[in-house]
Design a protein around this motif. Sequence first.
Motif, PDB file in Angstrom:
ATOM      1  N   UNK A 126      -0.753 -12.826 -24.205  1.00  0.00           N
ATOM      2  CA  UNK A 126      -1.560 -11.615 -24.108  1.00  0.00           C
ATOM      3  C   UNK A 126      -1.496 -11.023 -22.709  1.00  0.00           C
ATOM      4  N   UNK A 127      -1.580 -11.918 -21.686  1.00  0.00           N
ATOM      5  CA  UNK A 127      -1.485 -11.436 -20.303  1.00  0.00           C
ATOM      6  C   UNK A 127      -0.112 -10.828 -20.028  1.00  0.00           C
ATOM      7  N   UNK A 128       0.944 -11.498 -20.529  1.00  0.00           N
ATOM      8  CA  UNK A 128       2.279 -10.952 -20.328  1.00  0.00           C
ATOM      9  C   UNK A 128       2.409  -9.591 -21.009  1.00  0.00           C
ATOM     10  N   UNK A 129       1.833  -9.492 -22.200  1.00  0.00           N
ATOM     11  CA  UNK A 129       1.885  -8.207 -22.902  1.00  0.00           C
ATOM     12  C   UNK A 129       1.147  -7.124 -22.114  1.00  0.00           C
ATOM     13  N   UNK A 130      -0.046  -7.501 -21.595  1.00  0.00           N
ATOM     14  CA  UNK A 130      -0.793  -6.535 -20.781  1.00  0.00           C
ATOM     15  C   UNK A 130      -0.012  -6.149 -19.537  1.00  0.00           C
ATOM     16  N   UNK A 131       0.631  -7.171 -18.891  1.00  0.00           N
ATOM     17  CA  UNK A 131       1.424  -6.872 -17.691  1.00  0.00           C
ATOM     18  C   UNK A 131       2.575  -5.937 -18.021  1.00  0.00           C
ATOM     19  N   UNK A 132       3.233  -6.208 -19.154  1.00  0.00           N
ATOM     20  CA  UNK A 132       4.325  -5.318 -19.545  1.00  0.00           C
ATOM     21  C   UNK A 132       3.826  -3.906 -19.811  1.00  0.00           C
ATOM     22  N   UNK A 133       2.662  -3.822 -20.466  1.00  0.00           N
ATOM     23  CA  UNK A 133       2.096  -2.491 -20.720  1.00  0.00           C
ATOM     24  C   UNK A 133       1.771  -1.774 -19.409  1.00  0.00           C
ATOM     25  N   UNK A 134       1.165  -2.543 -18.459  1.00  0.00           N
ATOM     26  CA  UNK A 134       0.834  -1.943 -17.158  1.00  0.00           C
ATOM     27  C   UNK A 134       2.099  -1.511 -16.420  1.00  0.00           C
ATOM     28  N   UNK A 135       3.150  -2.366 -16.483  1.00  0.00           N
ATOM     29  CA  UNK A 135       4.394  -2.000 -15.812  1.00  0.00           C
ATOM     30  C   UNK A 135       5.001  -0.752 -16.446  1.00  0.00           C
ATOM     31  N   UNK A 136       4.981  -0.709 -17.780  1.00  0.00           N
ATOM     32  CA  UNK A 136       5.504   0.499 -18.433  1.00  0.00           C
ATOM     33  C   UNK A 136       4.699   1.736 -18.029  1.00  0.00           C
ATOM     34  N   UNK A 137       3.366   1.531 -17.952  1.00  0.00           N
ATOM     35  CA  UNK A 137       2.523   2.650 -17.560  1.00  0.00           C
ATOM     36  C   UNK A 137       2.820   3.102 -16.140  1.00  0.00           C
ATOM     37  N   UNK A 138       2.986   2.098 -15.243  1.00  0.00           N
ATOM     38  CA  UNK A 138       3.290   2.436 -13.843  1.00  0.00           C
ATOM     39  C   UNK A 138       4.633   3.152 -13.754  1.00  0.00           C
ATOM     40  N   UNK A 139       5.639   2.607 -14.471  1.00  0.00           N
ATOM     41  CA  UNK A 139       6.946   3.266 -14.438  1.00  0.00           C
ATOM     42  C   UNK A 139       6.872   4.670 -15.029  1.00  0.00           C
ATOM     43  N   UNK A 140       6.082   4.783 -16.100  1.00  0.00           N
ATOM     44  CA  UNK A 140       5.936   6.107 -16.698  1.00  0.00           C
ATOM     45  C   UNK A 140       5.260   7.075 -15.735  1.00  0.00           C
ATOM     46  N   UNK A 141       4.182   6.597 -15.079  1.00  0.00           N
ATOM     47  CA  UNK A 141       3.500   7.455 -14.096  1.00  0.00           C
ATOM     48  C   UNK A 141       4.423   7.827 -12.953  1.00  0.00           C
ATOM     49  N   UNK A 142       5.208   6.805 -12.497  1.00  0.00           N
ATOM     50  CA  UNK A 142       6.136   7.085 -11.401  1.00  0.00           C
ATOM     51  C   UNK A 142       7.188   8.107 -11.827  1.00  0.00           C
ATOM     52  N   UNK A 143       7.677   7.936 -13.071  1.00  0.00           N
ATOM     53  CA  UNK A 143       8.669   8.898 -13.563  1.00  0.00           C
ATOM     54  C   UNK A 143       8.068  10.293 -13.672  1.00  0.00           C
ATOM     55  N   UNK A 144       6.820  10.352 -14.179  1.00  0.00           N
ATOM     56  CA  UNK A 144       6.171  11.663 -14.273  1.00  0.00           C
ATOM     57  C   UNK A 144       5.944  12.276 -12.905  1.00  0.00           C
ATOM     58  N   UNK A 145       5.509  11.418 -11.956  1.00  0.00           N
ATOM     59  CA  UNK A 145       5.291  11.917 -10.600  1.00  0.00           C
ATOM     60  C   UNK A 145       6.589  12.400  -9.973  1.00  0.00           C
ATOM     61  N   UNK A 146       7.662  11.627 -10.211  1.00  0.00           N
ATOM     62  CA  UNK A 146       8.956  12.038  -9.672  1.00  0.00           C
ATOM     63  C   UNK A 146       9.418  13.341 -10.310  1.00  0.00           C
ATOM     64  N   UNK A 147       9.181  13.433 -11.632  1.00  0.00           N
ATOM     65  CA  UNK A 147       9.555  14.679 -12.302  1.00  0.00           C
ATOM     66  C   UNK A 147       8.745  15.858 -11.754  1.00  0.00           C
ATOM     67  N   UNK A 148       7.428  15.631 -11.560  1.00  0.00           N
ATOM     68  CA  UNK A 148       6.604  16.695 -10.986  1.00  0.00           C
ATOM     69  C   UNK A 148       7.081  17.070  -9.588  1.00  0.00           C
ATOM     70  N   UNK A 149       7.405  16.014  -8.801  1.00  0.00           N
ATOM     71  CA  UNK A 149       7.871  16.280  -7.434  1.00  0.00           C
ATOM     72  C   UNK A 149       9.162  17.086  -7.444  1.00  0.00           C
ATOM     73  N   UNK A 150      10.076  16.667  -8.315  1.00  0.00           N
ATOM     74  CA  UNK A 150      11.323  17.427  -8.409  1.00  0.00           C
ATOM     75  C   UNK A 150      11.071  18.859  -8.869  1.00  0.00           C
ATOM     76  N   UNK A 151      10.138  18.951  -9.831  1.00  0.00           N
ATOM     77  CA  UNK A 151       9.813  20.310 -10.278  1.00  0.00           C
ATOM     78  C   UNK A 151       9.242  21.162  -9.163  1.00  0.00           C
ATOM     79  N   UNK A 152       8.325  20.547  -8.377  1.00  0.00           N
ATOM     80  CA  UNK A 152       7.756  21.291  -7.251  1.00  0.00           C
ATOM     81  C   UNK A 152       8.824  21.645  -6.229  1.00  0.00           C
ATOM     82  N   UNK A 153       9.738  20.677  -5.980  1.00  0.00           N
ATOM     83  CA  UNK A 153      10.798  20.953  -5.016  1.00  0.00           C
ATOM     84  C   UNK A 153      11.690  22.092  -5.500  1.00  0.00           C
ATOM     85  N   UNK A 154      12.015  22.037  -6.795  1.00  0.00           N
ATOM     86  CA  UNK A 154      12.847  23.120  -7.342  1.00  0.00           C
ATOM     87  C   UNK A 154      12.114  24.453  -7.261  1.00  0.00           C
TER      88      UNK A 154
END
Length: 643
Positions: free
Chosen positions: A213-241
Motif C-alpha cells: 500500500x505504501x509503495x502504491x501511494x509512493x508511486x501515486x505521489x511520484x506520478x503526481x509530482x511528475x505530472x505537476x512538474x510536466x504541467x509546470x514545465x508546459x506552463x513555463x514553456x507556454x509563458x516563454x513562448x
Amino acid sequence: MLGGIVLELRSPSSVDGISIDPEPNWNFDTLVSEINSLEKKLNASSKFPSPFTKTSFRDVPGARRMERNARGFVMRVSEDELESVKDESDDEDHNQSSIVARRFVCDELYLSDSDDELVPEHELYLMHKMVPFEGALYELTNDHQTKVKEEIRIQVSAVESGIMNEIETSRSAIARVEKYRETRKEVERKLDLQYQRKVAEALDGHLTAIQREHELKSQIEERKIRSDAAQEEAKRRGRAIQEEKLRQEKARAEAEMQAKIRAEEAKKEAERKVAEEAAEQKAAEQKAAEEKAAREKAAEISLAGSSGNLNGKTEGTSGKFVRASESALTLEEQRLKRLKELEDMNQTLTTRSNENFSSFERHISRLMRQISGTKDNVTAKATEIVKIFNDPRCPNSISIAAFAKKVVSFCENPSSPYFACSYVILMVTSKFPQAMDVLLAELHKACIYTVPKHIVYSEMAFASKEAYRKAIGFQETEGKIENVDNYLKRTESYMKLYGALVQTEIPNVRNIHGLEEGWAWLARFLNRVPANRVTATALNAFLQMAGFALHRRYKTQFLKILNVAHEHFLAKLRTKQDSSELGPIVMEITSYLDDKKYLQEPEGRSLLSNLLSRDRAPEPDHHESYYQDQYYGSRHYNNWYHQ
C-alpha cells in the motif's frame, strides 16, 4: 537354664472368661467339651475375623495309652522358635548360654497356653504330679497356634503382596500419567508452534500488504509530482513562448513605429526644406550643427564619467566633474574592461552555439533567493553554484556573468542577508577568482560609490538632470526615472553588500577583496568624495557592515580615520543641514561614532549553526571542512581574465 516347670493354677482363676476348676478327677469328654468351648471363645475374641476351623476331630490318639502310661512328654523346639526364645531371653537379660539343648523332658511341668511372654518366676509353682492328658492338650494347643500363626503369616503375605501390587499399580498409573502429561505438553508445544507460525504468517502478510500500500501511494505521489512538474514545465514553456511572441510583436511594432516616425520626419524635413528660403535654411542648419556639437560633447563627458575614464588628474573640463582617486579609477577601468570582454565572449558563444543557457541563469537566481544566515544553507548553496560553474553544458564565462548579475540584483532588496551572501561569494570566488572582478564591475556599474567615485552635476557636461541621474546610477522604468528615496535605498543596499564582502573571513580561504581593500576604500572615500546626502548614506552603510572588522584589525588607525570623518565629513554635512532631508542620516552617523557601535558585532555577521539555534556559531571553525579539499577546478582561467 530352661527346665521343667510345674505351674500351679491360682484358685479361682479364669481364661477368657472360663473358670478353671482344679479338680484332678476330670475325664476326657469333659476336657474335649471344655476345649471346644475355649475355641469358640478364642474365635469370638480373635483379632482376625476368619473362624478357626479344625482339620480333624479333636481326638487324642492313644489317650488311654497315655492314661495308662502317665509319663512326661517330649517337646521339640524348632530353630525359629529357638531363635525367638534367644531374642526374648536377650531382652529380659537372660544368659544365652543357658540354652544348651534342643530337646528336653518335662515330667511334672505345667506350661501356660501363652507363648508371647514368659511367666515370671514368682508366679511359677511346681506341681506335685502332671496329669497324663495335659501334654496332649498342650501339643494340640501348640499345633493350633502354629496353624493360626501360619494363616496369619499367609494373610500378612497376601496383604503385603496386595499392597505391593497396589504400589506397582500406582507407580504404573503415575508413570502413565507422567507419560500422558509429557505427551500433552508435546502436543501443546506443537500446537503453540503452529499457532505462532500462523500468527507470524498473518503478521507477515499484513506487513506485506501495508508495504504494498505504501509503495502504491509512493508511486501515486511520484506520478503526481511528475505530472505537476510536466504541467509546470508546459506552463513555463507556454509563458516563454508567449513572452517571446510579445517581445517579437513589440519589437515589430517599435520597428514599424520608428519607420513611420522616420518617414514622417523625412516628409516634414522635405516640406520644410521646400517651404523655407535658402537663407533661413542655411541659418537653421548652422544652428542645428552647433547644438549637435554641444550635445555630443556633453554626452562624451557623461559617458566618460560613468565608465570611469575620467580621473582627478584628467586635463580639461572633465576633471572638474568626477571626484575619485587615480588608483580607484584605474581599477574600475580594468574591471569594466574585463566585464565588457566577458560579455562580448558570451554574445559570441550564444550566437555560434544557438543554445539557450537561460535555465542555468534561472537556477543560479533561485539558489541566490534561497540563501539564509545558516552554515548548512550557505555551504549547500555555494556547492550548488560551483557545480553549475563546472557543468560542461554551460560555458564558464556565461555562468560567471550570470552569477555576478544575480548577486547584484538579489542584494537590491534592503532585507537581503548580506553577510550570508558574502560567505557564498567568497566560497565561490575562492575556486573561481575571475568571478570576483566581474562581480565588482557589476557593483561599480550599479553604484559608483563602490569605486568610490562621485560625479558633479554641470549643465555644460549634461544636457539635463535626467542624464545626470542616469550617469550616477538612477534607474529608468518605462521612460520614468526613479525617485531619490528609491535610489538611496538601492545605494545603501549595494554599499552594505560591499561592506559585508570586504570584511568576510573564512579559515584557510583567502579573500581576494578583503579588509585591505575596505581600508583603502574608506581612505579614498574621505579624501576625494564630497559630503552630501547620497555619500553620507553610502558611508553609513559601509561602516555599519565593515566597521567592526576594521576596528578589530587596525584598532587605533581606524579610530584616527573615524576622527577624520567626524571632524571633516560630518562638519561639512552640518553646514548643509538647512535641508531637513540631511537630519536623519547625520544623526545616524553621529550616533555610530559617539556610541562606539563599531565595538559591537553587527547582527548576522556570524552564521547560525542551524535554523532552530538562537546562539551564534563561533566564526573560526566556519566551513573549515568545506575547504579541506580545495581546488580551483579543472578548467584554466579564461584568456580574457589574464589580459
